[in-house]
Scaffold this motif. Structure first.
Motif, mmCIF file in Angstrom:
data_model
loop_
_atom_site.group_PDB
_atom_site.id
_atom_site.type_symbol
_atom_site.label_atom_id
_atom_site.label_comp_id
_atom_site.label_asym_id
_atom_site.label_seq_id
_atom_site.Cartn_x
_atom_site.Cartn_y
_atom_site.Cartn_z
ATOM 1 N N TRP A 113 0.808 -1.220 0.000
ATOM 2 C CA TRP A 113 0.000 0.000 0.000
ATOM 3 C C TRP A 113 0.846 1.278 0.000
ATOM 4 O O TRP A 113 0.317 2.380 0.070
ATOM 5 N N ASN A 133 3.758 5.201 7.592
ATOM 6 C CA ASN A 133 2.754 5.469 6.579
ATOM 7 C C ASN A 133 3.048 6.846 6.008
ATOM 8 O O ASN A 133 2.955 7.848 6.717
ATOM 9 N N ALA A 135 1.412 8.801 4.315
ATOM 10 C CA ALA A 135 0.263 9.708 4.304
ATOM 11 C C ALA A 135 -0.032 10.308 5.670
ATOM 12 O O ALA A 135 -0.866 11.205 5.784
ATOM 13 N N TRP A 136 0.620 9.815 6.728
ATOM 14 C CA TRP A 136 0.328 10.295 8.077
ATOM 15 C C TRP A 136 1.443 11.187 8.582
ATOM 16 O O TRP A 136 2.625 10.895 8.419
ATOM 17 N N GLU A 137 1.057 12.273 9.238
ATOM 18 C CA GLU A 137 2.020 13.159 9.885
ATOM 19 C C GLU A 137 1.726 13.145 11.376
ATOM 20 O O GLU A 137 0.597 12.953 11.805
#
Length: 140
Positions: A113, A133, A135-137
């Motif tokens: 992914w 990930n 997409a994560w902060e």
């Protein structure tokens, strides 16, 4: 129901062994085992983030408290996700877990992914995922 989950309790077979794994091996902060003066009360809490705690409690005491029959444990019931900020941090945490005595079940790798993750089991078979990930902060 408002999301107010503040404690994740893991049932363990050997409280001292698990305390050493999480405190000495993974470096999670704790005051150690408390509640030994109570029958079925010995427990250890570890501070995580934003007021969330991890607790370890003997499986037999957890079964007693909840009025649930003690059954054979299964590693496939839940995973605990430890999210980090880079692939390198995934590798570092996986190495820390291995050195603490964890069983590496899935070495760190690029995930289908788009992230990067690996899995390990603690001494009682609880599965952890160490994951980055993209997409994560994180805000500290």
């Amino acid at each position: 129901m408002k999301p107010r989950i503040t404690v994740l309790t893991l049932g363990v077979d050997d409280l001292e062994r698990s305390l050493k794994f999480y405190r000495d091996g993974l470096g999670l902060p704790t005051e150690g085992i408390i509640g030994t003066e109570f029958e079925h009360g010995a427990v250890a809490f570890f501070d995580l983030q934003a007021g969330v705690k991890l607790a370890i409690w003997k499986r037999v005491d957890l079964a007693y408290e909840t009025k649930v029959s003690l059954t054979a444990p299964s590693s496939t019931e839940i995973t605990i996700g430890h999210n980090v900020e880079s692939k390198e941090e995934v590798d570092r945490v996986m190495e820390i877990a291995k050195n603490a005595g964890a069983t590496i079940t899935d070495p760190a790798h690029d995930a289908f992914w788009g992230g990067y993750s690996g899995h390990f089991m603690d001494p009682d078979g609880h599965l952890w995922e160490v994951v980055w990930n993209p997409a994560w902060e994180f805000g500290e």
